[in-house]
Design a protein around this motif. Structure first.
Motif, mmCIF file in Angstrom:
data_model
loop_
_atom_site.group_PDB
_atom_site.id
_atom_site.type_symbol
_atom_site.label_atom_id
_atom_site.label_comp_id
_atom_site.label_asym_id
_atom_site.label_seq_id
_atom_site.Cartn_x
_atom_site.Cartn_y
_atom_site.Cartn_z
ATOM 1 N N ALA A 110 0.790 -1.057 -0.021
ATOM 2 C CA ALA A 110 0.100 0.028 0.049
ATOM 3 C C ALA A 110 0.959 1.386 -0.106
ATOM 4 C CB ALA A 110 -0.874 -0.169 1.282
ATOM 5 N N MET A 111 1.914 1.406 0.781
ATOM 6 C CA MET A 111 2.727 2.392 1.066
ATOM 7 C C MET A 111 3.501 2.644 -0.468
ATOM 8 S SD MET A 111 6.521 2.402 2.824
ATOM 9 C CE MET A 111 7.200 1.611 1.778
ATOM 10 N N VAL A 112 3.795 1.772 -1.306
ATOM 11 C CA VAL A 112 4.331 2.098 -2.661
ATOM 12 C C VAL A 112 3.407 2.104 -3.501
ATOM 13 C CG1 VAL A 112 6.563 0.982 -2.124
ATOM 14 C CG2 VAL A 112 4.802 -0.254 -3.129
ATOM 15 N N GLY A 113 2.084 2.415 -3.096
ATOM 16 C CA GLY A 113 1.006 2.923 -4.073
ATOM 17 C C GLY A 113 0.443 1.655 -4.951
ATOM 18 N N ILE A 114 0.492 0.469 -4.487
ATOM 19 C CA ILE A 114 -0.149 -0.534 -5.440
ATOM 20 C C ILE A 114 -1.575 -0.636 -4.913
ATOM 21 C CG2 ILE A 114 -0.044 -3.271 -5.633
ATOM 22 C CD1 ILE A 114 2.921 -3.042 -5.470
ATOM 23 N N PRO A 115 -2.488 -0.717 -6.067
ATOM 24 C CA PRO A 115 -4.005 -0.773 -5.522
ATOM 25 C C PRO A 115 -4.168 -2.117 -5.315
ATOM 26 C CG PRO A 115 -3.630 -0.159 -7.909
ATOM 27 C CD PRO A 115 -2.380 -0.208 -7.208
ATOM 28 N N PRO A 165 -3.788 -3.792 -2.337
ATOM 29 C CA PRO A 165 -2.448 -4.656 -1.885
ATOM 30 C C PRO A 165 -2.924 -5.984 -1.480
ATOM 31 C CG PRO A 165 -3.022 -2.862 -0.396
ATOM 32 C CD PRO A 165 -3.965 -2.635 -1.662
ATOM 33 N N ALA A 166 -3.992 -6.211 -0.554
ATOM 34 C CA ALA A 166 -4.429 -7.469 -0.061
ATOM 35 C C ALA A 166 -4.719 -8.483 -1.066
ATOM 36 C CB ALA A 166 -5.721 -7.164 0.859
ATOM 37 N N GLN A 167 -4.998 -8.205 -1.966
ATOM 38 C CA GLN A 167 -5.106 -9.100 -3.161
ATOM 39 C C GLN A 167 -3.698 -9.457 -3.912
ATOM 40 O OE1 GLN A 167 -8.446 -6.918 -4.074
ATOM 41 N NE2 GLN A 167 -8.516 -8.002 -2.135
ATOM 42 N N ARG A 168 -3.082 -8.225 -4.099
ATOM 43 C CA ARG A 168 -1.701 -8.201 -4.935
ATOM 44 C C ARG A 168 -0.926 -9.163 -4.443
ATOM 45 N NH1 ARG A 168 -2.483 -4.172 -8.738
ATOM 46 N NH2 ARG A 168 -4.080 -5.157 -10.226
ATOM 47 N N VAL A 169 -0.753 -9.109 -3.212
ATOM 48 C CA VAL A 169 0.139 -9.753 -1.963
ATOM 49 C C VAL A 169 0.268 -11.172 -2.355
ATOM 50 C CG1 VAL A 169 -1.248 -10.558 -0.268
ATOM 51 C CG2 VAL A 169 1.180 -9.957 0.187
ATOM 52 N N ASP A 170 -0.737 -11.864 -3.168
ATOM 53 C CA ASP A 170 -0.593 -13.342 -3.613
ATOM 54 C C ASP A 170 -0.448 -13.382 -5.054
ATOM 55 O OD1 ASP A 170 -1.056 -14.420 -1.179
ATOM 56 O OD2 ASP A 170 -3.323 -13.874 -1.005
ATOM 57 N N ALA A 171 -0.053 -12.173 -5.722
ATOM 58 C CA ALA A 171 0.139 -12.293 -7.314
ATOM 59 C C ALA A 171 1.249 -12.726 -7.471
ATOM 60 C CB ALA A 171 -0.189 -10.833 -7.673
ATOM 61 N N TYR A 172 1.630 -13.366 -8.605
ATOM 62 C CA TYR A 172 2.916 -13.525 -9.071
ATOM 63 C C TYR A 172 3.464 -12.464 -10.052
ATOM 64 C CZ TYR A 172 2.533 -18.205 -7.574
ATOM 65 O OH TYR A 172 2.259 -19.469 -6.919
ATOM 66 N N PHE A 174 4.668 -11.959 -12.863
ATOM 67 C CA PHE A 174 4.277 -11.863 -14.123
ATOM 68 C C PHE A 174 2.935 -11.488 -14.484
ATOM 69 C CE2 PHE A 174 4.291 -16.465 -12.863
ATOM 70 C CZ PHE A 174 2.848 -16.747 -13.110
ATOM 71 N N GLU A 175 1.891 -11.593 -13.182
ATOM 72 C CA GLU A 175 0.535 -10.882 -13.343
ATOM 73 C C GLU A 175 0.658 -9.493 -13.228
ATOM 74 O OE1 GLU A 175 -2.128 -14.066 -11.454
ATOM 75 O OE2 GLU A 175 -0.402 -13.856 -10.309
ATOM 76 N N LEU A 176 1.888 -8.606 -13.053
ATOM 77 C CA LEU A 176 1.944 -7.240 -12.808
ATOM 78 C C LEU A 176 2.685 -6.573 -13.774
ATOM 79 C CD1 LEU A 176 3.116 -7.236 -9.035
ATOM 80 C CD2 LEU A 176 0.736 -7.273 -9.915
ATOM 81 N N SER A 177 2.144 -5.210 -13.971
ATOM 82 C CA SER A 177 2.762 -4.576 -15.009
ATOM 83 C C SER A 177 4.271 -4.068 -14.642
ATOM 84 C CB SER A 177 1.961 -3.171 -15.163
ATOM 85 O OG SER A 177 2.080 -2.331 -14.195
ATOM 86 N N GLY A 178 5.085 -3.480 -15.563
ATOM 87 C CA GLY A 178 6.495 -3.241 -15.282
ATOM 88 C C GLY A 178 6.347 -2.229 -14.281
ATOM 89 N N GLY A 179 5.474 -1.101 -14.444
ATOM 90 C CA GLY A 179 5.643 -0.274 -13.224
ATOM 91 C C GLY A 179 5.257 -0.788 -11.768
ATOM 92 N N LEU A 180 4.228 -1.627 -11.839
ATOM 93 C CA LEU A 180 3.884 -2.562 -10.402
ATOM 94 C C LEU A 180 4.953 -3.058 -10.103
ATOM 95 C CD1 LEU A 180 0.125 -3.301 -10.776
ATOM 96 C CD2 LEU A 180 1.040 -1.282 -9.611
#
Lengths: 330, 331
Positions: B145-150, B152-159, B161-167
């Protein structure tokens, strides 16, 4: 993920069917048929068989029918699990293969486990300590292992085992158990006989897998994610084991597919040398005597083992690689 | 001004290859202050990244620090010379990630594709603290959340390669700051990103710096990024530090011919159509064939034969905190 699985299963079925056709064609390829072989064998032993008798035999076995009819007949039996009679043994093929199949599988799995148990740590060591003394030693031994034919190695180990250690070499059972029904004592006897053949079979694949693992890992060690893991303050062994080794296992998993049939077919000569009651030598004999139903059954079995092995490695890959699991590539 | 948190003194890191010795870093010195950004700028292969890796002691074989000091001031006020530590020591491991965080250029391949981003952040958090798994996971979500990822509670379990370059680069920053280090080294953090994302990532680094008084080392070849982010600048050429000073001085009163050439080669919106962009003549010499004397002399517009190709120039102080190594200014 389900589409991935479904596609693999459908492909496996199609491949299996293709294998039955190819198997059948292979069995028809050599000139002449079983009766020809039988006739020449008999005349070599002094008794002659007339042309009429030979034709009668062909009639009885259905060998004079067109190709596709023979195939369909064979397939209809195979589908019911009846692999027919072995011409040579005069017994059902299932019975002839019987226990040999299980012994082969036990031997193969044992050999695969030993191969991995040796190849993984050695490969990791050789990559992490590239160009170290140890790496050179393993490379040297590995190349010697690759260069020496395995049956020769088997002979040497047998000789040394018998001469200096008094080991029970050759075969998988002691004489008194060979034909006895299964019992606890017989299983124990098998366990005592297993190590040497398992070890020799395993050595065949180890040198190769060490090279594969070393090359894979060397590639992965140069990737930036290794550096980032290190920059996080992880101890070196955790950096290596958690990240690059994990990634290097990927191509490893896909080798299982052909490891399974290789253990069966690639070990024919070793099995003959060690007189192991496995499927390999049986295949050799059936091919020599043109025992068509027995030979085609074994070839079919090898094909199906390959398909199963490939399917297993696909599922293993899916389990260890999230990119496949989530259906994406990067 | 407060005391520097990190002082690099005459650092030499060489690579001992079979073909010869590559002097990747050949005498670099700078000070890094809390809450300030030091920009290290130069062409590819000038030793910027090796400087960063030397500080963390993760230079890969056959490279090693030959001489020099890397003095880190720690939380308790004591000082430790990182150059004198063993790279594998427990001390060095607590500093890596714990006191100095590192963000790499390649957000694509800097994360493991086999582990979720959460797994990697939790690992970093727990390595440097005694948090339970549950608490570390909460902390990882907080960091995302601090680095501005929308979400975050879901993204924590992402791999990754599921994220964009900026993320991914945001994840890298979260990862580098997982153990709340006082120093952040960003090695070309925006090179692989598109321009809009670049600006966002730079804004993020600046915001985090202000919030936690981070000392930032920003390594880049992009003078625009330097102008926007840095307080102080070190210009490197072939492992040598050729000029250093406050960012305004470097941009408005550059002394070293190399710095001037670099500044001339920034594309300008004021340029007329079909104006050719100024480039630096020649190319970087092969690392095994470093020119004698000042390494820049074959490409230098102010080359003085007999001087520049004989000795390496000494560092000359131009003004307070502004110095350059060039024969033009030798007294």
């Amino acid at each position: 993920m389900l589409t991935y699985l479904a596609r693999r299963l459908v492909l496996a079925l199609i491949t299996t069917w293709a294998i039955t056709v190819v198997t059948f064609i292979i069995m028809q390829l050599p000139p002449g048929d079983f009766v020809d072989a039988y006739v020449s064998q008999s005349s070599a032993m002094g008794s002659s068989i007339s042309a009429a008798e030979a034709d009668a035999m062909r009639q009885a076995y259905g060998l004079n029918q067109p190709f596709y009819i023979q195939y369909l007949k064979w397939m209809s039996f195979v589908a019911r699990g009846e692999l027919g009679l072995s011409f040579e043994y005069g017994r059902p093929v299932t019975e002839v293969i019987g226990d040999r199949l299980w012994l082969t599988i036990i031997l193969s799995i044992g050999a695969i486990l030993v191969t991995w148990g040796l190849a993984l740590p050695i490969g990791i060591y050789s990559a992490v300590r590239q160009y170290s003394f140890g790496d050179y030693v393993f490379t040297f031994v590995g190349f010697i292992g690759l260069a020496i034919p395995n049956f020769l190695l088997a002979l040497i180990i047998m000789y040394v085992g018998f001469r200096y250690f008094g080991l029970n070499v050759g075969g998988l059972f002691s004489a008194e158990y060979a034909l006895a029904p299964w019992s606890f004592a017989k299983v124990w006897d098998l366990m005592e006989h297993l190590p040497i053949p398992v070890f020799i079979l395993a050595l065949a694949g180890t040198a190769q897998l060490v090279r594969i693992m070393r090359a894979n890992l060397l590639d992965e060690l140069r990737r930036p994610y290794v550096m980032t893991a290190r920059a996080r303050g992880l101890p070196e062994y955790r950096v290596i084991l958690k990240y690059p080794v994990r990634a290097a296992l990927n191509p490893f998993a896909s080798t299982i597919g052909y490891l399974l049939p290789f253990m069966v077919s690639g070990s024919v000569i070793i099995s003959v040398v060690l007189s192991l009651p496995t499927v390999g030598p049986l295949l050799l004999r059936s091919l020599l005597s043109q025992d068509m139903l027995l030979g085609s059954s074994i070839i079919l079995l090898l094909g199906i083992l390959t398909v199963i092995g490939t399917l297993l490695s696909d599922m293993l890959l899916m389990w260890i690689d999230p990119r496949i699991r989530l259906g994406r590539d990067t | 001004m407060v005391d520097p948190i990190l002082q690099v003194r005459d650092l030499h890191t060489h690579f001992f290859a079979d073909e010869g010795v590559v002097r990747a870093v050949d005498g670099t010195s700078f000070d890094l202050y809390p809450g300030r950004t030091l920009g290290i700028v130069g062409e590819s292969g000038c030793g910027k990244s090796v400087t960063a890796r030397s500080i963390l002691r993760i230079v890969e074989r056959p490279g090693r620090i030959v001489s020099g000091q890397i003095l880190l001031r720690r939380g308790d006020g004591s000082q430790i010379d990182l150059a004198a530590q063993s790279p594998d020591s427990a001390e060095m491991r607590t500093i890596r990630g714990g006191e100095i965080g590192l963000v790499f250029q390649e957000p694509m391949s800097s994360l493991s594709a086999f582990h979720t981003v959460g797994n990697q952040i939790i690992e970093a958090v727990r390595l440097h603290s005694k948090l339970s798994k549950k608490a570390a996971r909460d902390r990882a979500i907080e960091l995302l959340a601090m680095v501005g990822i929308p979400r975050p509670a879901q993204r924590v379990d992402a791999y990754s390669f599921e994220l964009s370059g900026g993320l991914r680069q945001r994840v890298m920053i979260a990862l580098a700051l997982a153990a709340e280090p006082g120093i952040l080294i960003a090695d070309e953090p925006t090179t692989a990103l598109d321009v809009t994302t670049q600006a966002q990532i730079l804004d993020l680094i600046r915001r985090l710096q202000q919030e936690r008084q981070l000392a930032v080392i920003l390594i880049t070849h992009d003078m625009g990024v330097i102008a926007e982010m840095a307080d102080d600048v070190v210009v490197m050429y072939l492992g040598k530090e050729v000029e250093k000073g406050p960012v305004d001085t470097i941009f408005h009163a550059p002394r070293h011919p190399y710095t001037r050439s670099l500044l001339r080669s920034i594309p300008s919106v004021l340029a007329r159509p079909r104006d050719r962009l100024a480039t630096i003549a020649g190319s970087i010499p092969h690392p095994f064939a470093r020119p004698k004397g000042c390494p820049f002399h074959p490409r230098c517009p102010d080359f003085m034969p007999g001087t520049c190709d004989r000795d390496f120039p000494k560092e000359v102080a131009i003004a307070d905190r502004h110095s350059t190594a060039c024969h033009l200014y030798a007294s």
